[in-house]
Design an enzyme around this catalytic site. Structure first.
Site, mmCIF file in Angstrom:
data_model
loop_
_atom_site.group_PDB
_atom_site.id
_atom_site.type_symbol
_atom_site.label_atom_id
_atom_site.label_comp_id
_atom_site.label_asym_id
_atom_site.label_seq_id
_atom_site.Cartn_x
_atom_site.Cartn_y
_atom_site.Cartn_z
ATOM 1 C CG ASN A 229 -48.629 -95.215 0.767
ATOM 2 O OD1 ASN A 229 -47.456 -95.522 0.860
ATOM 3 N ND2 ASN A 229 -49.566 -95.777 1.517
ATOM 4 C CB CYS B 297 -57.730 -93.347 9.074
ATOM 5 S SG CYS B 297 -58.614 -91.873 8.511
ATOM 6 C CD GLU C 132 -54.969 -96.035 8.857
ATOM 7 O OE1 GLU C 132 -55.270 -96.403 7.710
ATOM 8 O OE2 GLU C 132 -54.808 -94.843 9.168
#
Length: 361
Positions: free
Chosen positions: A216, A319, A353
């Site tokens: 990602n 996270c 986050e």
């Protein structure tokens, strides 16, 4: 009292600002989410009555000892395409006994680029009759379908979707495999990728990435470095990351199937790994000056933290603010916080986050 989106976001900003004040970070950069239709994944139980069935979730009582079934007819936090499909799919399933019999759960995976993968999960063995009916349904609704039951996985066409994310003026295409981890809020994810790329500007040398998932962050960050070594332990994610590099014509990334702990052992010479040799990866050829980490909620282990402390720059996506704070207690002994960000990936929840750029003192 109903709390507005801005009120809950303000509460998160206040909590994070207070929690990390001892580190004297710069002003917090805040990246908000759309207030509705932001979630690209949704999972529902299917609740059967004598003459009906419906999407359901469960709400726990205050004592968390009992659960109440909550009927779901629409799901405003989910992508609009999921909401549009939900009633059409359910009504069609109701008319086909072979598709509705002992149907237990339905999972949706959507993309900004318009693809939809639906997983139908059953408490019974799936047979050829089910497969024929499911293929008709997939063609009718123009979706991808997977059937699951205990010990069974029937993929009618493909077990993935391809998402397209835009980072500044560049588009990246990602294979997202069913049941593998992907960022659930694609629009905030694009903001995270742009923030990380801005933080990487002005660097040179090579990038080490730990916990790379399906690549990602790896893909857009690769534009800012000579070479990238990305590590990930889960085989499906490693496969997806390699596929994504090829799909996007990026040739300066190597992906190693190692956990963060294993990479630390390999890099410090404690162990040799055949997986590195088979992939033709030679750690001594890299000139790392930056490390990027996006660890699970448990944070980073002590040995890996020790390894990170030797890097000039650390880009950390977290996270879990609690484990991030614990890790920064160690990392801020050698580094200072240059950039600090909050990404509201999960509106209307307590989850946050965060992004931190650390520069060696």
């Amino acid at each position: 009292m109903t709390v507005s989106y801005q009120q809950q976001l303000d509460a998160k900003i206040a909590r994070i600002t207070t929690q990390f004040s001892a580190f004297e970070p710069p002003a917090l950069e805040v990246f908000a989410s759309p207030e509705a239709h932001f979630r690209m994944r949704a999972e529902f139980r299917i609740w059967h009555t004598d003459d009906d069935m419906f999407y359901a979730m469960f709400e726990r009582d205050a004592d968390k000892q009992h659960k109440t079934v909550v009927r779901i007819d629409e799901f405003p936090i989910a992508d609009q395409k999921i909401n549009d499909l939900m009633p059409i799919l359910l009504n069609t399933l109701k008319t086909e006994r072979v598709l509705s019999q002992r149907l237990f759960e339905i999972d949706f995976l959507a993309t900004l680029s318009g693809e939809m993968l639906v997983t139908l999960i059953y408490h019974r063995k799936l047979d050829e009759e089910w497969e024929a009916a499911a293929r008709t349904l997939a063609d009718q609704l123009k979706i991808k379908i997977i059937g699951r039951s205990r010990g069974q996985k029937i993929v009618l066409s493909e077990d993935y979707v391809v998402e397209t994310l835009k980072v500044f003026d560049q588009e990246y295409h990602y294979k997202q495999i069913e049941s593998s981890f992907t960022q659930p809020n694609a629009q905030v994810c694009q903001k995270m990728l742009e923030w990380a790329c801005n933080a990487a500007k002005g660097t040179d040398g090579d990038l080490l990435e730990l916990y790379c998932g399906n690549g990602n962050f790896t893909l857009p960050l690769s534009r800012h470095f000579n070479r990238v070594l990305a590590t990930e332990l889960a085989k499906p994610s490693v496969y997806a990351a390699q596929w994504n590099c090829e799909r996007n014509n990026i040739d300066n990334i190597q992906v190693a199937r190692l956990s963060a702990e294993e990479f630390t052992e390999a890099y410090t010479g404690q162990r040799q790994f055949r997986r590195l040799e088979e992939a033709n990866i030679h750690l001594n050829e890299y000139q790392f000056n930056t490390v990027f980490v996006d660890p699970p909620r448990a944070g980073i282990d002590d040995d890996t933290l020790k390894l990170l402390s030797g890097f000039e720059r650390i880009l950390y996506i977290s996270c879990n603010p609690d484990t991030l704070k614990d890790n920064l207690e160690i990392l801020c002994q050698t580094h200072r916080i240059e950039k600090f960000a909050l990404f509201d990936q999960f509106p209307y929840t307590h989850h946050v986050e965060s992004g931190v750029l650390l520069i060696k003192k």
